[in-house]
Design an enzyme around this catalytic site. Structure first.
Site, PDB file in Angstrom:
ATOM      1  N   LYS A  12       0.847  -1.178   0.000  1.00 22.51           N
ATOM      2  CA  LYS A  12       0.000   0.000   0.000  1.00 22.51           C
ATOM      3  C   LYS A  12       0.884   1.230   0.000  1.00 22.51           C
ATOM      4  CE  LYS A  12      -3.446   2.483   2.735  1.00 22.51           C
ATOM      5  NZ  LYS A  12      -4.275   2.502   3.954  1.00 22.51           N
ATOM      6  N   ASN A 194       5.977   6.108  -1.150  1.00 20.58           N
ATOM      7  CA  ASN A 194       7.221   5.476  -1.602  1.00 20.58           C
ATOM      8  C   ASN A 194       8.075   4.939  -0.467  1.00 20.58           C
ATOM      9  OD1 ASN A 194       6.601   6.199  -4.334  1.00 20.58           O
ATOM     10  ND2 ASN A 194       7.307   8.285  -3.875  1.00 20.58           N
ATOM     11  N   ARG A 195       7.423   4.562   0.619  1.00 22.07           N
ATOM     12  CA  ARG A 195       8.092   3.972   1.784  1.00 22.07           C
ATOM     13  C   ARG A 195       9.052   4.936   2.480  1.00 22.07           C
ATOM     14  NH1 ARG A 195       4.379   1.135   1.136  1.00 22.07           N
ATOM     15  NH2 ARG A 195       4.318  -1.143   1.235  1.00 22.07           N
ATOM     16  N   LEU A 196       8.967   6.224   2.173  1.00 20.33           N
ATOM     17  CA  LEU A 196       9.788   7.211   2.872  1.00 20.33           C
ATOM     18  C   LEU A 196       8.997   7.726   4.081  1.00 20.33           C
ATOM     19  CD1 LEU A 196      11.407   9.164  -0.104  1.00 20.33           C
ATOM     20  CD2 LEU A 196      12.413   7.386   1.339  1.00 20.33           C
ATOM     21  N   HIS A 197       8.714   6.819   4.999  1.00 21.04           N
ATOM     22  CA  HIS A 197       7.852   7.111   6.131  1.00 21.04           C
ATOM     23  C   HIS A 197       8.505   8.089   7.109  1.00 21.04           C
ATOM     24  CE1 HIS A 197       5.702   3.761   4.503  1.00 21.04           C
ATOM     25  NE2 HIS A 197       6.619   2.883   4.877  1.00 21.04           N
TER      26      HIS A 197
END
Length: 218
Positions: A12, A194-197
């Site tokens: 997601k 983009n998983r750059l949380h």
């Protein structure tokens, strides 16, 4: 083992909100309360559910979901059977971790710290607020111990129903009560694209009571 679903393809892209050092409270427990209230107001299922991880003296971990029952300026409170698996772990190794996960808000909170027993007064007060069936269940269930079958549990429950019939106040079992997790690290995670949380962490130095705020790479 085969499956028709490729688990590697499940993903997601998070994009609801952001989290920045300038946006958070200097006190992590205040920040926690802000997020908890937002989870409650969003009508999330079980917003107070948290994973409690414990370890025995040899470091063998175990984890389970319990319910948060209080937040103070000292930490996080929950209640359980002192003789359960987790109770025995905490008696021998007070280092624990908590995890809250609210996927609808794309948020996670991690807590690390030391656990102590709540006072008898706090345990009595909370036990007295529980529904009658939950009070009797605390007496009837030998939590984490093997039982022969469901009927054994139901028979024990009926026995305590008869024992306490007519009592205005059922006493709290000595083997049941509260715990307080006093944190030394709290991390707030906000999902980002983009998983750059965003990961904002509060930590304490050994010689300081002040919280230090920093950012972790996702």
């Amino acid at each position: 083992m085969s499956t028709s679903l490729n688990l590697a393809d499940i993903r997601k892209n998070y994009a609801r909100q952001e989290l920045h050092e300038s946006l958070v409270s200097p006190d992590p427990l205040q920040q926690f309360n802000t997020w908890l209230q937002e989870a409650i107001q969003a009508n999330l299922p079980e917003p107070t559910a948290m994973v409690l991880a414990t370890a025995d003296p040899e470091g063998v971990p175990s984890a389970r979901v319990v319910l948060l029952k209080g937040v103070t300026d000292q930490g996080f409170m929950f209640f359980t059977n002192y003789l359960s698996h987790k109770g025995q772990d905490m008696a021998r190794n007070p280092a624990v971790a908590l995890t809250f996960f609210w996927p609808e808000l794309e948020r996670q909170i991690r807590v690390e710290g030391l656990v102590t027993k709540a006072s008898s007064l706090e345990s009595d007060q909370y036990f007295g607020s529980r529904p009658l069936g939950s009070q009797i269940g605390a007496w009837a269930s030998p939590q984490s111990k093997p039982v022969t079958n469901r009927e054994q549990l139901e028979a024990a429950n009926q026995e305590y129903e008869r024992k306490f019939a007519g009592l205005a106040n059922i006493p709290r079992p000595e083997h049941w009560g509260g715990y307080l997790v006093q944190p030394d690290l709290i991390e707030f995670w906000q999902g980002r694209p983009n998983r750059l949380h965003d990961r904002i962490v509060y930590s304490k130095n050994d010689n300081s009571a002040d919280w230090q705020i920093g950012r972790l790479a996702p």
